[in-house]
Design an enzyme around this catalytic site. Structure first.
Site, short mmCIF file in Angstrom:
data_model
loop_
_atom_site.label_atom_id
_atom_site.label_comp_id
_atom_site.label_asym_id
_atom_site.label_seq_id
_atom_site.Cartn_x
_atom_site.Cartn_y
_atom_site.Cartn_z
N THR A 139 39.69 44.43 32.46
CA THR A 139 39.16 43.14 32.90
C THR A 139 37.64 43.17 33.04
O THR A 139 36.93 42.30 32.52
CB THR A 139 39.76 42.79 34.28
OG1 THR A 139 41.16 43.01 34.21
CG2 THR A 139 39.50 41.36 34.65
N SER A 180 35.73 44.02 29.59
CA SER A 180 35.62 42.93 28.62
C SER A 180 34.70 41.84 29.16
O SER A 180 33.94 41.23 28.41
CB SER A 180 37.00 42.39 28.23
OG SER A 180 37.69 41.97 29.37
N LYS A 216 34.99 52.08 43.37
CA LYS A 216 34.76 52.30 44.81
C LYS A 216 35.47 53.54 45.34
O LYS A 216 34.94 54.24 46.20
CB LYS A 216 35.19 51.07 45.60
CG LYS A 216 36.63 50.66 45.34
CD LYS A 216 36.81 49.17 45.27
CE LYS A 216 36.38 48.66 43.91
NZ LYS A 216 36.82 47.31 43.57
N LYS A 220 35.18 50.41 50.28
CA LYS A 220 33.93 49.63 50.20
C LYS A 220 33.12 49.79 51.48
O LYS A 220 31.88 49.91 51.46
CB LYS A 220 34.25 48.16 49.95
CG LYS A 220 34.93 47.93 48.59
CD LYS A 220 35.52 46.52 48.52
CE LYS A 220 36.23 46.29 47.19
NZ LYS A 220 37.08 45.07 47.24
N GLY A 238 37.23 39.83 39.96
CA GLY A 238 37.33 39.01 38.76
C GLY A 238 36.45 39.56 37.66
O GLY A 238 35.50 40.31 37.92
#
Lengths: 436, 436
Positions: free
Chosen positions: A13, A16, A105, A205, A302
């Site tokens: 994801t 690309s 992470k 994180k 995303g």
């Protein structure tokens, strides 16, 4: 000037997205970076798929070693995820004198110290903006934007999956399990959501942010990690009545005794901006002694939001590759030879406020017993809510918000409360932060 | 390693904040920057006061030329404000090969092009994080954090005085004049508040953000500037009833025809995070094609929040002073030889939505006349509110929210509406942005 040549390790994801955004905005990016940036090589297990995603414009190989060893490649972007292979390839890339960008992470939170040391010795940069809060440039803000400040605390909604679930639970009054299924159906939660819902992803994180905020090595193993799986819809409703929202927060704070490093569901006043961050969005609040409170908000995951962070790192490196290695911006904000050994506080030493939900038999004297135990432990009550039992019900809920006390103190008091014969089952404890 | 030597031009609120924070956090800052940063010289008109503020630890002179010409000084910090003297000294500092940090938004918005050109020719850096939104590192976010993106628009609450006034007007239902006096008493507004309340300060900051977002030269003279002095408490109340808040926004947007650059009161949906930014706080929303919407929030003014930005620039320069001049981060985000000549759109060409308040005689047919004029101009109505006239009153307010149309189109329609015999006085027009 010659383009900067980038090699990708992995093209899912984020990979690309990175390819597409670099391509689409290539002119704008070159105008900013001073030269072109192009992906010239991709390593992927599924080479056919990788060729399709890169429209046949890029050399595709099935072994990451071919990328990290290629003399033409200037920057290696690690998007494999996970630990061992990623670590191995990143260290090889560094050993070969290549700059590295990663969105991983887990890798940085667990192997960061080793990786940054290797990078410093070779005089290359390791950048990882995409590893925390996706498209929000929070790493840059902490590492460069707030360098004047003694950072006091950082608190963030840094996992979109859990924030989506909590928003839906509140909106629709549904229980955790129901909403999780909906989130999986919509693609907001993975098939195996453990890392998200148990708080592990947020803790990775947070570990990275703590390191940059306070100049300490990454030490994920010291983090207190608690997810949202035990939260009930009723807790969200009670919190609401008392003027609070429940969010899964990562909190790191410098105290006199040490550094707090903790992920857990948290009540925050509904009037705070961060309490109004809904759905899969992320937000991080930073408090510095000079700047006061600052908030950064945006998409935390995303394809293209994360690509936005990866490419910002590529541009940074392209712009500054000629700075002498002694004068790179340090990966962890502080110079490696100036890290602090401030200890991370065990959770039992942390001081905060609490929401308690106590299930009790509906009979006289219960409240007196509970409040006496709290008073004996010098825990003050800030607010209380007692529900009338429903018709025919023999039990009811008492909700209390306490003032600040030490975690081990509230735990001891809770054990005594649970031992009361009028108290049914376990006491529900959720931490509360005013964030002011 | 030798400390970086800084000379201050001016030591008012921001200058003394900078001195104090650099002093208080000197160890932490050196751990980040890789070497110490110290103020060694200050130019001030009131030298006695400057000596007092710097506790006698710094050389104080009464002529800025002595600072910019001093061979020991590495970085000059310009905190004089205003135009001519500041410009003159900044250009001299650059000519002498010194890096420059400034908090002067008026200077950058009007003389930025000349200053950045001079800096590039000398291979020095000019940094100005403090010029926009104080402690919020928005310049860094736009210039470095979001470099992957084609920026679509930026919208910000970038003037604390006016946001404080609008928050108070809404909270207390008071009129502008009353709240302005209170703000002056509390120190949130200056004795001469013109630059703030007329939108000039916000337009300076917006001009700078537009330049960095879109890679165009600074061109303050093209900005549309409108303040909050004509806003009435009733408009705030009506907007509220329709689900909106009124904020003084600086908005810059790239459209096919050119770049919008405008400061004016704006209705925004109450559910947007930025609509809930209250008091003297600042917030900026950026929309990029990859990252989506991101928001940055914090203190936009004050001694130490602004010092936080000044010092972040000092640390940046200290960390990167050894990058070869071709590879500095460009001051305006884009390389100077890659700036665009996209025109700034005149306000009459801007397309947005509108809130209209029309004072009318309370008689049959008025609404039909008004809606016919709008329909003839192909302006659709999105929502309407008509107030019942108070007892004995002959007039009432009609409130309308329109769909998007061009500014010159709504202006023409308003002229026709004002010509109706049943319409009393001028139509109040406030622009509306969904920010989505």
């Amino acid at each position: 000037m010659k383009s900067i040549k980038v090699g990708l390790l992995g093209i899912g994801t984020v990979g690309s997205g990175t390819f597409n955004v670099l391509k689409r905005n290539q002119e704008e990016i070159a105008r900013r970076a001073g030269r072109g940036i192009e992906i010239t090589m991709v390593a992927a297990r599924n080479t056919a798929r990788a060729t399709e995603l890169t429209r046949g414009e890029v050399k595709v190989v099935n072994d990451g070693n071919l990328v990290v060893n290629d003399p033409e490649i200037d920057i290696v972007v690690e998007l494999i995820g996970g630990y061992d292979t990623a670590r191995d390839l990143v260290l090889k890339a560094i050993a070969n004198g290549k700059h590295v960008v990663t969105a991983n992470k887990a890798l940085i939170a667990t192997h960061g110290n080793e990786i940054f040391k290797a990078a410093q010795e070779k005089g290359v940069m390791v950048a990882f903006e995409a590893a925390v809060a996706g498209g929000i440039p929070i790493i840059k803000a902490l590492r460069e934007g707030l360098t004047a400040n003694r950072i006091q605390w950082v608190a963030g909604i840094i996992n979109g999956t859990t924030n989506f679930i909590l928003s839906e639970m509140r909106d629709k009054g549904l229980d955790f399990d129901v909403v999780l299924k909906e989130a999986q159906r919509l693609g907001y939660a993975e098939a195996d959501p453990t890392f998200d819902i148990e708080g592990v992803d947020a803790a990775h994180k947070l570990t990275i942010m703590a390191s940059i905020a306070f100049g300490i090595p990454v030490q994920f193993d010291k983090a207190h990690v608690e997810g949202i799986t035990k939260l009930q819809a009723s807790d969200i409703t009670y919190a609401e009545k008392l003027g609070y929202r429940i969010k899964l927060l990562g909190i790191t704070r410098q105290t006199e005794k040490g550094i707090e490093l903790r992920v857990h569901p948290t009540l925050i006043p509904a009037s705070r901006l961060i309490a109004n961050v809904e759905g899969a969005m992320n937000a991080v609040v930073v408090r510095g002694d000079a700047v006061g409170e600052a908030l950064y908000y945006g998409k935390g995951a995303g394809s293209e939001p994360t690509a936005s962070a990866v490419i910002a790192d590529l541009v940074d490196i392209t712009r500054l590759a000629t700075a002498d290695p002694e004068h790179h911006v340090p990966s962890l904000a502080f110079q490696l030879n100036a890290m602090a050994d401030t200890p991370v506080l065990p959770m039992s030493e942390v001081v905060t406020s609490y929401y308690l939900r106590i299930r009790v038999a509906d009979q006289a004297g219960v409240l007196a017993d509970v409040t006496r135990i709290l008073a004996d432990s010098t825990i003050s009550i800030d607010a209380m809510l007692q529900k009338e039992p429903g018709e025919g019900e023999q039990q009811t809920d008492i909700i209390m918000l306490t003032h600040q006390t030490q975690e081990k103190n509230i735990e001891a008091a809770i054990a005594k409360i649970e031992a009361l014969s009028t108290v049914v089952g376990k006491v529900t404890k959720i931490r509360l932060e005013e964030l002011s």
